[in-house]
Design a protein around this motif. Structure first.
Motif, PDB file in Angstrom:
ATOM      1  N   GLN A  37       0.822  -1.201   0.000  1.00  0.00           N
ATOM      2  CA  GLN A  37       0.000   0.000   0.000  1.00  0.00           C
ATOM      3  C   GLN A  37       0.858   1.254   0.000  1.00  0.00           C
ATOM      4  N   VAL A  38       1.901   1.215   0.833  1.00  0.00           N
ATOM      5  CA  VAL A  38       2.799   2.371   0.866  1.00  0.00           C
ATOM      6  C   VAL A  38       3.396   2.591  -0.520  1.00  0.00           C
ATOM      7  N   GLN A  39       3.793   1.498  -1.159  1.00  0.00           N
ATOM      8  CA  GLN A  39       4.372   1.596  -2.495  1.00  0.00           C
ATOM      9  C   GLN A  39       3.407   2.266  -3.451  1.00  0.00           C
ATOM     10  N   VAL A  40       2.147   1.835  -3.402  1.00  0.00           N
ATOM     11  CA  VAL A  40       1.163   2.381  -4.332  1.00  0.00           C
ATOM     12  C   VAL A  40       0.967   3.870  -4.083  1.00  0.00           C
ATOM     13  N   ILE A  41       0.778   4.226  -2.817  1.00  0.00           N
ATOM     14  CA  ILE A  41       0.538   5.639  -2.515  1.00  0.00           C
ATOM     15  C   ILE A  41       1.786   6.463  -2.819  1.00  0.00           C
ATOM     16  N   ALA A  42       2.942   5.927  -2.429  1.00  0.00           N
ATOM     17  CA  ALA A  42       4.177   6.692  -2.647  1.00  0.00           C
ATOM     18  C   ALA A  42       4.423   6.918  -4.126  1.00  0.00           C
ATOM     19  N   SER A  43       3.972   6.008  -4.960  1.00  0.00           N
ATOM     20  CA  SER A  43       4.224   6.212  -6.385  1.00  0.00           C
ATOM     21  C   SER A  43       3.321   7.277  -6.961  1.00  0.00           C
ATOM     22  N   THR A  44       2.352   7.759  -6.185  1.00  0.00           N
ATOM     23  CA  THR A  44       1.540   8.846  -6.700  1.00  0.00           C
ATOM     24  C   THR A  44       1.953  10.180  -6.114  1.00  0.00           C
ATOM     25  N   MET A  45       3.041  10.194  -5.335  1.00  0.00           N
ATOM     26  CA  MET A  45       3.488  11.459  -4.756  1.00  0.00           C
ATOM     27  C   MET A  45       4.879  11.783  -5.261  1.00  0.00           C
ATOM     28  N   LYS A  46       5.137  13.044  -5.427  1.00  0.00           N
ATOM     29  CA  LYS A  46       6.400  13.466  -6.017  1.00  0.00           C
ATOM     30  C   LYS A  46       7.401  13.833  -4.933  1.00  0.00           C
ATOM     31  N   CYS A  47       8.617  13.411  -5.100  1.00  0.00           N
ATOM     32  CA  CYS A  47       9.676  13.813  -4.190  1.00  0.00           C
ATOM     33  C   CYS A  47       9.875  15.316  -4.319  1.00  0.00           C
ATOM     34  N   PRO A  48       9.923  16.055  -3.190  1.00  0.00           N
ATOM     35  CA  PRO A  48       9.907  17.521  -3.279  1.00  0.00           C
ATOM     36  C   PRO A  48      11.146  18.143  -3.889  1.00  0.00           C
ATOM     37  N   ILE A  49      12.263  17.406  -3.923  1.00  0.00           N
ATOM     38  CA  ILE A  49      13.457  18.082  -4.437  1.00  0.00           C
ATOM     39  C   ILE A  49      14.154  17.334  -5.558  1.00  0.00           C
ATOM     40  N   CYS A  50      13.515  16.279  -6.061  1.00  0.00           N
ATOM     41  CA  CYS A  50      14.272  15.453  -6.991  1.00  0.00           C
ATOM     42  C   CYS A  50      14.063  15.786  -8.448  1.00  0.00           C
ATOM     43  N   GLY A  51      13.348  16.806  -8.759  1.00  0.00           N
ATOM     44  CA  GLY A  51      13.145  17.084 -10.180  1.00  0.00           C
ATOM     45  C   GLY A  51      12.293  16.042 -10.860  1.00  0.00           C
ATOM     46  N   GLY A  52      11.272  15.543 -10.198  1.00  0.00           N
ATOM     47  CA  GLY A  52      10.303  14.744 -10.934  1.00  0.00           C
ATOM     48  C   GLY A  52      10.157  13.293 -10.517  1.00  0.00           C
ATOM     49  N   GLN A  53      11.062  12.762  -9.715  1.00  0.00           N
ATOM     50  CA  GLN A  53      10.888  11.365  -9.332  1.00  0.00           C
ATOM     51  C   GLN A  53       9.779  11.215  -8.313  1.00  0.00           C
ATOM     52  N   SER A  54       9.219  10.034  -8.244  1.00  0.00           N
ATOM     53  CA  SER A  54       8.180   9.837  -7.259  1.00  0.00           C
ATOM     54  C   SER A  54       8.819   9.494  -5.912  1.00  0.00           C
ATOM     55  N   VAL A  55       8.028   9.639  -4.863  1.00  0.00           N
ATOM     56  CA  VAL A  55       8.520   9.329  -3.525  1.00  0.00           C
ATOM     57  C   VAL A  55       8.904   7.860  -3.428  1.00  0.00           C
ATOM     58  N   ALA A  56       8.225   7.035  -4.203  1.00  0.00           N
ATOM     59  CA  ALA A  56       8.543   5.604  -4.161  1.00  0.00           C
ATOM     60  C   ALA A  56       9.918   5.317  -4.737  1.00  0.00           C
ATOM     61  N   ASP A  57      10.317   6.093  -5.734  1.00  0.00           N
ATOM     62  CA  ASP A  57      11.567   5.791  -6.440  1.00  0.00           C
ATOM     63  C   ASP A  57      12.774   6.494  -5.845  1.00  0.00           C
ATOM     64  N   SER A  58      12.565   7.598  -5.160  1.00  0.00           N
ATOM     65  CA  SER A  58      13.734   8.376  -4.790  1.00  0.00           C
ATOM     66  C   SER A  58      14.204   8.014  -3.392  1.00  0.00           C
ATOM     67  N   ASP A  59      15.454   8.232  -3.129  1.00  0.00           N
ATOM     68  CA  ASP A  59      16.040   7.800  -1.867  1.00  0.00           C
ATOM     69  C   ASP A  59      16.517   8.931  -0.985  1.00  0.00           C
ATOM     70  N   VAL A  60      16.182  10.148  -1.292  1.00  0.00           N
ATOM     71  CA  VAL A  60      16.656  11.239  -0.459  1.00  0.00           C
ATOM     72  C   VAL A  60      15.930  11.201   0.877  1.00  0.00           C
ATOM     73  N   ALA A  61      16.463  11.937   1.824  1.00  0.00           N
ATOM     74  CA  ALA A  61      15.932  11.891   3.179  1.00  0.00           C
ATOM     75  C   ALA A  61      14.457  12.239   3.231  1.00  0.00           C
ATOM     76  N   ALA A  62      14.073  13.282   2.498  1.00  0.00           N
ATOM     77  CA  ALA A  62      12.667  13.697   2.534  1.00  0.00           C
ATOM     78  C   ALA A  62      11.761  12.580   2.044  1.00  0.00           C
ATOM     79  N   SER A  63      12.164  11.901   0.974  1.00  0.00           N
ATOM     80  CA  SER A  63      11.320  10.820   0.452  1.00  0.00           C
ATOM     81  C   SER A  63      11.222   9.678   1.452  1.00  0.00           C
ATOM     82  N   ARG A  64      12.342   9.331   2.040  1.00  0.00           N
ATOM     83  CA  ARG A  64      12.288   8.230   2.995  1.00  0.00           C
ATOM     84  C   ARG A  64      11.395   8.598   4.169  1.00  0.00           C
ATOM     85  N   ALA A  65      11.512   9.844   4.616  1.00  0.00           N
ATOM     86  CA  ALA A  65      10.676  10.286   5.731  1.00  0.00           C
ATOM     87  C   ALA A  65       9.209  10.272   5.345  1.00  0.00           C
ATOM     88  N   ILE A  66       8.911  10.692   4.132  1.00  0.00           N
ATOM     89  CA  ILE A  66       7.518  10.682   3.696  1.00  0.00           C
ATOM     90  C   ILE A  66       7.003   9.247   3.626  1.00  0.00           C
TER      91      ILE A  66
END
Lengths: 153, 196, 680
Positions: A37-66
């Motif tokens: 479920q987290v994967q599904v939801i995270a793939s619909t949210m954008k990482c705030p600083i990655c220039g377009g990657q989804s929260v599911a795909d990106s590994d920066v601190a903000a994405s992991r925290a989200i």
């Protein structure tokens, strides 16, 4: 292949396809585990600083925290849309990868559908008009040209 | 040799509507293209859009936890005073650069008692944060947030970010990137002067 | 200096040709040849100068100062030229100049013909624009003062990870610029009013090859995204990716629809519009990529080049719309589409579908900007939107891809379709039944498999029939090569559907020596090594997959770049890829790493399918036997022996295997071209 065999073939093909499609469109059901479920939801949210990657795909601190936050909300039993609103409350609408379907942004959903309907409508109208329009008859000049070309062959 | 076919074309029935449709279609496309071009021409580069915040004007999210020294602290404890919430990490260069500014701000206002500085770790282990403060000085309360949940509640994208919370508990401004003492003082001064 | 030469040559060439066209002075038009050569010379000089500066690490040149480095390996150093904005314009200008000379040379016998004159004029105008860009906002040759001991940062590290970075932009540019050639002729045809001629056929090979290059460039970009960027995907509907996709979509539609114009002189407005749209979208795409107004993983540095590109886009759209509107009366075609169930009809539907696809992608890409302009908020239009909108169009396209090649020109009967499609339909039914039986769910995915089998079956049938009739020649030529390209598309579609549906990802913490099972594979983390390389410090994790080979995903620190760059490591397999990335390195005092493992089914087949597409394009570009107007282009109909035609592989490969079709005009070859093949 005889015509009758072919007709029978088509009936069989049509039935097989129809039954399979119906069976195939019945989904397994929503994702089961929290991780899914987290994967599904995270793939619909954008990482705030990655220039377009989804929260599911990106590994920066903000994405992991989200992702952690999404997981805890999911475990509390919130629905996907509630989770998404909770995150956008803090990060803003722009963090939703799926544009909202209401308001001005709804246009992005409606316009293509409208355009397609208009296009298909225009196509049908054009086909209907062309079928009605008379086809030109060959003039003598045309026939002479064809004779010429056939002779030259 | 190419043969001009214009004579054949002229003998056909030309539905006049067809030509008009084509003109209308090109007109529509021209208008749409012009609109799109005017929109595109007036946009700023995307990097400039980063500093707005959803939280401005709303009550600050729950900001509480255990500090690096082991105390319990919450922003609500300081209602009635300005609170500056600073998200940082020990490995981040702009955080190191803004640290003296924050220290100076803290020194001033702790004496005056009108503003409080609270730090929150973001993607930083508690030990590293303690070492950071040991190296660079400063002793304001720093909440240890191992899961970065306070950061997420504030919408922190990248350290350093600083949020200024008014005495009534609402978020007034977000600073993305390093902040200076002048920024903070100026902001507080401006708000105190302006009629509410 | 080379740039100035290029500008001067283009400007003078434009003036001379305009005068020559205006006053109908053929001698002036002949000079077009020399001017193009001069432009090319200018471009070559400029490129050589830039390469010299890069290779000798001459940091006094602005571009090298910002992008070069002594630590960059030699091959990547050469490719550094197009790794950043200014140099990429230089590459574009070089390719453009090259194509201009090619046009001048190919048509050198006809330089005095106003059609060719206008075409060369258009190409020189485009050359002028790009050279001016280099004189102005995108000047790579600015001089900067160099502090002692200065070493540049090198190109962006993401661009140094893989050799393909060196190839991807040139392929893309060859595609973009390649489409300028038919575009120039389209403008020429509109300007001279000579719209029914053979310029289409003569630029056909250029168009096909340009399309091939563009396809290759896009696929290489996707491959690079997968192997280098490390987020585990190959297509993110990123604005830069969309920018390259838009001209590809209209270009593909043009490539198909132009056949209708060749055979029956119809769909002229469509073809001209699609061609002009392809060129305009190329400029728009370049603007979106380089202006920095949309955030992207692939972002180039921003500069004021945006305004120039946008202005040129506006100019191009205005000119083309104006010309098409002005010549509207001459664009009426002499024929009619008699029935929707015909090759022409299906190509028309194809055009509509591709145009719709392009509209959706364009809308989604620029909508955030429009919303921001009107609402001062920000919405994001991300992959879920694009996927939801384009999957239905893709499925419809798969269907058309199956049906269109078996449709004859003019009119088909249900009987005919039934004959030709029954075996592909069996394949489709089998595919759908098997996939559902295997547990695949989801209408889109199942339909993709089924229609993929349908289209694949239809394409295979054509190729088999053609080879049976003509031996090896049944594999080359436009139609047969095209069928092979379709096969490639089917492979890609099925791979995309499988990959999307069955992708499994898992993130976990590993201690040294620990093994976890992910998706049926055993993942063992061995150890971490820190390796110093020439231009970076790489922290490599050794991970063993399935007890066999050791893979090394890494996080690297490149000198001169702040953040760590992740490199994935991929175990490629025929059925699926095991994709490894490092999420977190061990903190101080601990050995535990966090690894992400993604199981990507059928990823290899994406690239195989793309390879088949490109191979098919090359086969399609193979020179075929010259068609005569009286050669049959469709299934043979029952006529007396005298009228039976030779029929090389240009029609759907029909032969004794097909039953003859009853047709009302059984005494005439069906569907002969109504325009003679262009004379030259």
């Amino acid at each position: 292949m005889s015509a009758r065999f072919r007709r029978v073939s088509w009936v069989v093909i049509a039935s097989v396809v129809l039954i399979s499609l119906v069976r195939g469109s019945i989904d397994d059901g929503p994702p089961r585990t929290t991780e899914e479920q987290v994967q599904v939801i995270a793939s619909t949210m954008k990482c705030p600083i990655c220039g377009g990657q989804s929260v599911a795909d990106s590994d920066v601190a903000a994405s992991r925290a989200i992702r952690l936050e999404i997981a805890s909300l999911v475990e509390e039993g919130r629905s996907s849309s509630e989770v998404r609103s909770a995150i956008s409350d803090a990060y803003g609408e722009r963090v939703q990868l799926i544009p909202p379907s209401s308001g001005f942004a709804g246009l992005v959903w409606i316009l293509p559908v409208v355009a397609m309907i208009v296009a298909l409508g225009a196509l049908s109208a054009a086909f209907a008009r062309w079928r009605r329009a008379p086809v030109s008859a060959a003039t003598d000049e045309d026939r002479a040209l064809v004779e010429q070309a056939l002779d030259r062959r | 040799m190419p043969v001009a076919r214009t004579d054949v074309e002229e003998t056909m029935e030309e539905p006049a509507g067809g030509r008009r449709v084509a003109l209308v279609a090109s007109g529509v496309i021209a208008v749409l293209a012009a609109l799109m071009v005017s929109v595109l021409a007036t946009r700023d580069p995307s990097t400039e859009r980063a500093t707005q915040s959803e939280l401005v004007g709303r009550l600050a999210p729950a900001t509480e936890g255990t500090t690096l020294d082991g105390d319990e602290v919450s922003v609500d404890d300081f209602r009635g005073r300005w609170v500056v919430v600073n998200f940082f990490a020990s490995w981040c260069i702009p955080c190191i650069e803004e640290h003296p500014e924050l220290a100076a701000f803290d020194a001033d206002h702790r004496a005056a008692g009108d503003a409080v500085l609270i730090g929150v770790t973001f993607d930083n282990r508690a030990d590293d944060a303690r070492e950071f403060f040991a190296d660079y000085g400063g002793d304001w309360p720093v909440i240890d947030d191992p899961e970065n949940s306070i950061g997420v509640a504030y919408g922190v994208a990248q350290v350093p970010e600083t949020f200024v919370v008014a005495p009534n508990g609402t978020v007034v401004q977000r600073f993305a990137g390093g902040v200076t003492r002048a920024d903070l003082d100026g902001l507080i001064a401006a708000y105190e002067e302006a009629p509410q | 200096m080379g740039v100035v030469l290029g500008v001067a040559a283009s400007a003078l060439g434009i003036v001379t040709l305009t005068v020559g066209l205006r006053q109908k002075r053929p001698q002036l038009l002949q000079t077009g040849w020399s001017y193009s050569l001069l432009v090319l010379l200018g471009a070559v000089v400029a490129v050589l100068a830039m390469q010299r500066a890069l290779i000798t690490r001459d940091f006094s040149v602005g571009f090298v100062h910002d992008n070069g480095s002594s630590r960059t390996p030699p091959l990547f150093n050469v490719a550094t030229m197009w790794s950043a904005l200014e140099g990429s314009i230089l590459l574009w200008a070089l390719i453009l100049a090259g194509f201009t000379v090619h046009v001048a040379r190919k048509f050198r016998q006809r330089l005095a013909d106003p059609l060719v004159g206008f075409a060369l004029l258009t190409m020189l105008v485009v050359c002028l624009f790009f050279f001016l860009l280099m004189l102005g906002p995108a000047n790579p040759f600015t001089t900067v003062s160099v502090p002692a001991g200065y070493d540049g940062p090198g190109p962006n590290p993401l661009l140094q990870e893989h050799i393909l970075m060196a190839v991807h932009p040139p392929m893309l540019y060859l595609g973009y610029v390649g489409f300028t050639v038919p575009f120039a002729f389209a403008i020429a045809a509109l300007a001279t009013g000579r719209l029914g001629e053979g310029w289409l056929i003569e630029t056909r090979r250029a168009t096909l090859l340009a399309w091939g290059f563009l396809t290759t460039g896009i696929v290489l970009g996707a491959w690079w995204s997968y192997e280098v960027l490390g987020w585990g995907g190959y297509w993110g509907w990123d604005p830069v990716e969309n920018a390259s996709l838009l001209p590809w979509l209209t270009g593909t539609a043009y490539l198909h629809s132009v056949m209708v114009q060749e055979r029956r002189g119809m769909l002229r407005v469509w073809n001209l519009s699609l061609l002009c749209a392809t060129f305009s979208l190329t400029i728009l795409g370049t603007f979106l990529t380089r202006s920095g107004i949309l955030e992207s993983v692939h972002a180039f540095s921003d500069s004021d080049i945006g305004a120039w590109l946008l202005a040129f886009f506006g100019f191009t759209v205005a000119v083309t719309l104006g010309l098409i509107g002005w010549r509207g009366d001459r664009l009426r075609s002499p024929g009619r589409i008699d029935s929707p169930l015909s090759r022409e009809g299906s190509f028309l539907v194809n055009n509509v579908l591709f145009a719709g696809f392009a509209f959706v992608v364009l809308l989604g890409t620029v909508f955030p900007l429009i919303d921001e302009a009107l609402n001062d908020r920000g919405v994001t239009v991300g992959p879920p939107y694009f996927n939801r909108m384009t999957v239905p169009i893709g499925i419809a396209l798969l269907f058309i891809m199956a049906v269109a090649p078996v449709l004859p020109w003019r009119k088909a009967s249900g009987e005919l379709l039934s004959q030709r499609l029954v075996w592909p339909a069996w394949a489709a039914a089998a595919a759908i039944a098997v996939t559902v039986a295997l547990g695949v769910r989801g209408l889109g995915t199942v339909l993709t498999f089924g229609l993929g089998a349908f289209a694949g079956g239809a394409a295979l049938r054509q190729v088999v029939l053609a080879s049976r009739r003509q031996g090896w020649r049944g594999l080359v030529g436009r139609t047969n090569g095209g069928m092979i390209v379709h096969l490639g598309v089917v492979i890609v579609a099925v791979a995309i559907a499988t990959n999307g549906h069955y992708l499994r990802e898992s993130e976990g913490r590993y201690e040294p020596g620990q093994t976890r099972t992910v998706g049926g594979h055993e993942i063992t983390y061995l150890r971490t090594d820190v390796v110093e390389e020439r231009n970076r410090t790489a922290t490599k994790l050794s991970v063993q997959v399935d007890g066999g080979q050791v893979y090394e995903p890494a996080l690297s620190q490149y000198a001169g770049f702040g953040s760590l760059i992740g490199t994935p490591s991929v175990k490629t397999g025929l059925r699926e890829d095991v994709y490894l990335t490092v999420v977190r390195l061990p903190d101080a005092g601990s050995d535990v790493v966090t690894l992400r493992v993604i199981i990507q089914p059928m990823a290899l087949w994406l690239w195989i399918g793309a390879g088949v597409m490109v191979g098919g394009t090359l086969l399609a570009a193979w020179p075929g036997r010259r068609r005569r107007p009286t050669d049959a282009v469709s299934a043979l109909v029952p006529v007396d022996e005298a009228a039976e035609s030779v029929g090389p592989g240009q029609g759907p490969g029909s032969g004794p295997a097909d039953e003859p079709t009853p047709s009302p005009r059984s005494n005439e070859p069906v569907g002969t071209a109504s325009e003679p093949v262009g004379a030259s």
